[in-house]
Design an enzyme around this catalytic site. Structure first.
Site, short mmCIF file in Angstrom:
data_model
loop_
_atom_site.label_atom_id
_atom_site.label_comp_id
_atom_site.label_asym_id
_atom_site.label_seq_id
_atom_site.Cartn_x
_atom_site.Cartn_y
_atom_site.Cartn_z
N CYS A 1 -19.14 8.90 -39.11
CA CYS A 1 -20.19 9.29 -38.15
C CYS A 1 -20.34 8.22 -37.08
O CYS A 1 -20.64 8.52 -35.93
CB CYS A 1 -21.55 9.39 -38.83
SG CYS A 1 -21.58 10.37 -40.30
N SER A 2 -20.18 6.96 -37.50
CA SER A 2 -20.47 5.86 -36.59
C SER A 2 -19.42 5.70 -35.51
O SER A 2 -19.58 4.90 -34.61
CB SER A 2 -20.65 4.55 -37.37
OG SER A 2 -21.79 4.66 -38.18
#
Lengths: 196, 206
Positions: free
Chosen positions: B92-93
């Site tokens: 996600c990051s």
């Protein structure tokens, strides 16, 4: 008796010292560039830049690239640090191109770790990157090169018949001239003139 | 004499060990703040929507301050719903920083992204501040917890969401869905191909 007290810590510590020295020596063992196969790009200027003989779509190995020093950048379109570093890496490429010595050809390529062709292409267009980029969607190239995060920089040079890795850096940099000096120094080329 | 040698050897050892430790220390950065769980069950929910359905409308607060309603984009923009499992986790990051960078691709396709997680606004704010200029709304499906994700059938058993992409056309109809293995980043190709198909079809029918 006193002698023994003094000698005891030395005798106790000596094996650790030798272990340390031997580890340090192991890490300086020559690292051979592994065999990595890429596809000859469509771009004719890139084919010429890399000194390849094959046609677009055919395969070639990293060792076939005509370069005295080959700099491999490991990047990802998704990595904010790579995005941040991209303009500075472009400047580094320009600096490398400015070195015009007949016996010293510097070449840079980029490997898009875990990136598809579209993602690599988006990165190329976004930063107007002139040097050749290749996609590595399954990260097999990244793993073979033992990448340690992106952006990562791996410097290779010819050593007799072999191509060896002599330089590894992870993370971005702010001064491309300093970075290039460092690269050339570690390649054993201290007297290369490049306008700062 | 021997004592001197012993002290020298000890000093040398201490120096070597300390030099080694200081080399191992690295400065704090965004990446070092990311929590890395073990590999997770790839998919842990059952979709409640399908291609051809009208996308269930919702209203959620955004980190930019305003509330965003899905239907406000109807007739104006194609919408990419990007559900990601949680802030401060791997994959996600870097998924959204990629979308931040690829802005032009979305604009070319007249598309907006709505990024959604079940985190609260302060967490999302701190997390996305590390991503540069996030040009799309980042929405918090925090309370009632994961209600929107649950409506779409992408809320996992542990309260996080799937890594899901839902492509909605300007009429508010779901045109493509990808629920990716949570441990893997979906390729940008899925979004671009899906949006391209929407716009190509629209042109041919006009």
């Amino acid at each position: 008796m006193n002698k023994n007290i003094v000698l005891a810590p030395i005798i106790f510590l000596l094996p650790f010292l030798f272990t340390y020295v031997s580890i340090a020596e192991t890490s300086s063992v020559v690292e051979v560039l592994p065999e990595i196969t890429l596809t000859v790009p469509e771009n004719k200027e890139h084919i010429q830049y890399l000194g390849l003989k094959g046609k677009p779509g055919e395969s070639f190995t990293l060792g076939e690239i005509e370069a005295d020093i080959l700099m491999i950048e490991l990047f990802s379109m998704y990595c904010p640090y790579c995005q941040h570093a991209a303009p500075i890496v472009n400047e580094l490429y320009e600096k490398m191109e400015q070195i015009k010595q007949p016996d010293l050809k510097l070449v840079m390529i980029g490997i898009g770790a875990n990136n598809t062709d579209l993602e690599v292409d988006t990165f190329r267009k976004g930063f107007d990157i002139a040097f050749p980029l290749f996609s590595d969607p399954d990260m097999s190239i990244y793993k073979t090169l033992a990448g340690e995060g992106t952006p990562g920089f791996i410097g290779c040079k010819k050593d007799g018949e072999k191509n060896v890795i002599f330089f590894r850096e992870s993370g971005g940099f702010t001064d491309h001239s300093e970075f290039l000096d460092n690269l050339l120094n570690r390649a054993g080329l201290k007297e290369v003139d490049h306008a700062r | 004499m021997l004592a001197n040698i012993a002290v020298s050897v000890l000093a040398a050892l201490i120096f070597l060990i300390q030099a080694d430790i200081s080399q191992a220390e690295k400065p704090k950065n965004f990446r070092e703040l990311i929590f890395t769980p073990e590999s997770l069950k790839p998919i842990d929910s059952d979709l409640k929507v399908k291609v051809g359905d009208t996308a269930p409308d919702f209203i959620l607060p955004s980190i930019q301050g305003e509330k965003v309603r899905l239907s406000q984009f109807q007739g104006n923009k194609n919408v990419v719903l990007s559900f990601v499992p949680a802030a401060w986790t791997p994959v996600c990051s870097d998924q959204w920083p990629g979308y931040v960078f690829a802005r032009q691709l979305f604009e070319d396709q007249e598309a907006i992204i709505l990024g959604i997680t079940v985190d609260n606004i302060p967490t999302l704010y701190a997390w996305t501040r590390q991503m540069g200029e996030v040009w799309f709304p980042v929405l918090s499906d925090f309370w009632p917890h994961g209600a929107v994700a649950d409506t779409y059938g992408v809320l996992r058993g542990d309260g996080t969401t799937e890594r899901a992409l839902i492509i909605i056309d300007k009429q508010g109809i779901i045109r493509n869905i990808k629920v990716e293995d949570i441990n893997v980043r979906p390729p940008l190709d899925f979004i671009v191909t899906s949006l391209n198909r929407l716009n190509t079809k629209k042109t041919s029918s006009e």
